[in-house]
Scaffold this motif. Structure first.
Motif, mmCIF file in Angstrom:
data_model
loop_
_atom_site.group_PDB
_atom_site.id
_atom_site.type_symbol
_atom_site.label_atom_id
_atom_site.label_comp_id
_atom_site.label_asym_id
_atom_site.label_seq_id
_atom_site.Cartn_x
_atom_site.Cartn_y
_atom_site.Cartn_z
ATOM 1 N N SER A 141 0.842 -1.201 0.000
ATOM 2 C CA SER A 141 0.000 0.000 0.000
ATOM 3 C C SER A 141 0.873 1.245 0.000
ATOM 4 C CB SER A 141 -0.915 0.004 1.224
ATOM 5 O OG SER A 141 -1.811 -1.094 1.168
ATOM 6 N N GLY A 142 0.389 2.296 -0.661
ATOM 7 C CA GLY A 142 1.186 3.502 -0.824
ATOM 8 C C GLY A 142 1.696 4.075 0.474
ATOM 9 N N TYR A 143 0.851 4.099 1.503
ATOM 10 C CA TYR A 143 1.267 4.712 2.759
ATOM 11 C C TYR A 143 2.322 3.897 3.495
ATOM 12 C CZ TYR A 143 -1.572 1.587 5.771
ATOM 13 O OH TYR A 143 -2.089 0.509 6.442
ATOM 14 N N PHE A 144 2.521 2.641 3.085
ATOM 15 C CA PHE A 144 3.518 1.787 3.726
ATOM 16 C C PHE A 144 4.861 1.802 3.001
ATOM 17 C CE2 PHE A 144 3.769 -1.377 7.124
ATOM 18 C CZ PHE A 144 2.657 -1.052 7.872
ATOM 19 N N ILE A 145 4.915 2.418 1.812
ATOM 20 C CA ILE A 145 6.166 2.438 1.040
ATOM 21 C C ILE A 145 7.329 3.024 1.843
ATOM 22 C CG2 ILE A 145 7.320 3.406 -0.998
ATOM 23 C CD1 ILE A 145 4.620 3.102 -2.471
ATOM 24 N N PRO A 146 7.158 4.168 2.538
ATOM 25 C CA PRO A 146 8.296 4.718 3.293
ATOM 26 C C PRO A 146 8.885 3.756 4.311
ATOM 27 C CG PRO A 146 6.565 6.354 3.095
ATOM 28 C CD PRO A 146 5.987 5.061 2.589
ATOM 29 N N ALA A 147 8.034 2.976 4.964
ATOM 30 C CA ALA A 147 8.535 2.022 5.959
ATOM 31 C C ALA A 147 9.450 0.992 5.296
ATOM 32 C CB ALA A 147 7.366 1.339 6.655
ATOM 33 N N PHE A 148 9.067 0.536 4.101
ATOM 34 C CA PHE A 148 9.907 -0.416 3.363
ATOM 35 C C PHE A 148 11.200 0.241 2.877
ATOM 36 C CE2 PHE A 148 6.074 -2.949 3.220
ATOM 37 C CZ PHE A 148 6.514 -4.259 3.033
ATOM 38 N N VAL A 149 11.090 1.453 2.334
ATOM 39 C CA VAL A 149 12.255 2.131 1.769
ATOM 40 C C VAL A 149 13.264 2.504 2.852
ATOM 41 C CG1 VAL A 149 13.027 4.223 0.573
ATOM 42 C CG2 VAL A 149 11.014 2.992 -0.248
ATOM 43 N N GLU A 150 12.788 3.036 3.966
ATOM 44 C CA GLU A 150 13.686 3.462 5.041
ATOM 45 C C GLU A 150 14.507 2.303 5.602
ATOM 46 O OE1 GLU A 150 11.105 5.370 7.823
ATOM 47 O OE2 GLU A 150 10.615 7.014 6.435
#
Length: 344
Positions: free
Chosen positions: A80-89
């Motif tokens: 989900s779009g809002y979870f992308i930062p958690a994966f990227v970080e």
């Protein structure tokens, strides 16, 4: 970006042909349940001589926990779009540069950049939709465009309401209902939202990802739910209608990305390019009953999908959309406290 020279287009085409010729082996896809059309995987497998293995998960939280643990063996994940930062970080996604892929130009302009992946360095669209409320209008004939369905339910729905265990969506919609901002750290607003949720819970039947049969058989008559899933249920029991709460509903996009420790990288890149082709994107939409963000896919969609009421937000409610996002650490910790109390 628009291709401006014949040589650029030719080079891209030759690169894709080279990949296609070399493609063989395996691809491991990690996706939400009931979200992947079997015929899509069959087509990809046949076209590229790649054996695809699909593994399901229930929620983003489950997926990221498994990826963090390592040894998962997955190549492509739907996130989900809002979870992308958690994966990227955490370095869990590969910077695969989808914008350089041949089919990237098929993405509609509004989806070529998203807040959590502005350059589309990691992801391509899977589908997009909304989270609102679904109600059995054979049981309830009042306003369906209201969060009161689950927060201050009418007598006829009490005891047959489900809410999905999606913490951020539930709390964001509740905060909006009481006139507060999503992701707030204001203790008074959060306390009010908590009290309202705890009071409303007495009228709920479940906090669950229930089977569709529970709605079709009318064991459950209302739920916080997703637009596409609601469209599928409506097709099997036309008493169920989907509403967009006027005080705020969630708008989101789910995306495909390559995991940083993928072992079948070239096949994963082929798959991302493959799902940006209009006919293939339509295959995903026809199965999930969600829109996809790919220009030209409409001509391959079924009449049931094109005409689905759940996919067309009424003009007067478009301004009530809340972009789904992951809150800052302080707000997220406060959300977790509320959710723990609510679900224990």
């Amino acid at each position: 970006m628009k291709r401006t020279t014949t040589s650029t287009a030719l080079a891209a085409g030759l690169a894709l042909l080279a990949q296609s010729a070399a493609a063989e082996g395996n691809l491991n896809l990690y996706n939400f349940g009931l979200y992947t059309p079997p015929e899509l995987l069959e087509k990809f497998s046949k076209e590229y001589d790649v054996e695809v293995t699909l593994t399901d998960f229930v929620a983003n939280e489950e997926a990221i926990a498994r990826v963090q643990a390592g040894g998962h063996g997955m190549d492509v994940i739907i996130v989900s779009g809002y979870f992308i930062p958690a994966f990227v970080e955490q370095g869990l996604l590969m910077e695969s540069s989808p914008s350089e892929m041949e089919n990237f130009n098929n993405i509609a302009e509004q989806w070529k950049s998203i807040p959590t992946d502005p350059e589309r360095s990691y992801t391509v669209p899977w589908v997009w939709g909304t989270t609102g409320v679904m109600v059995n209008t054979k049981v309830y004939d009042g306003d369906i465009n209201t969060a009161a369905i689950f927060l201050d339910p009418p007598e006829e729905l009490k005891g047959s309401i489900n809410v999905v265990p999606s913490m951020n969506d539930m709390i964001d919609m509740t905060l909006s209902y009481i006139g507060a901002e999503p992701c707030t750290t204001d203790r008074e607003s959060l306390s009010k939202a908590r009290d309202l949720l705890l009071s409303a819970k007495e009228n709920w039947a479940s906090v669950d990802y229930p089977s569709f049969e529970k709605f079709i058989n009318e064991d459950l008559n209302a739920s916080v739910f997703w637009s596409g899933a609601s469209a599928r249920i409506h097709g099997m029991n036309d008493g169920f209608e989907y509403g967009w709460p006027a005080t705020g509903y969630m708008k989101w996009m789910d995306n495909a990305a390559i995991l940083s420790d993928a072992t079948n990288v070239e096949n994963a890149r082929l798959f991302l390019n493959f799902i940006m082709a209009p006919e293939n994107a339509a295959m995903i939409s026809n199965y999930t009953m969600y829109s996809n963000g790919i220009v030209g896919s409409e001509e391959f969609m079924t009449p049931e999908l094109v005409n689905a009421r759940e996919l067309s937000v009424p003009d007067e409610l478009k301004g009530a959309a809340i972009e789904q996002k992951l809150c800052g650490r302080e707000a997220q910790d406060l959300y977790t406290r509320i959710w723990t109390e609510l679900t224990r």
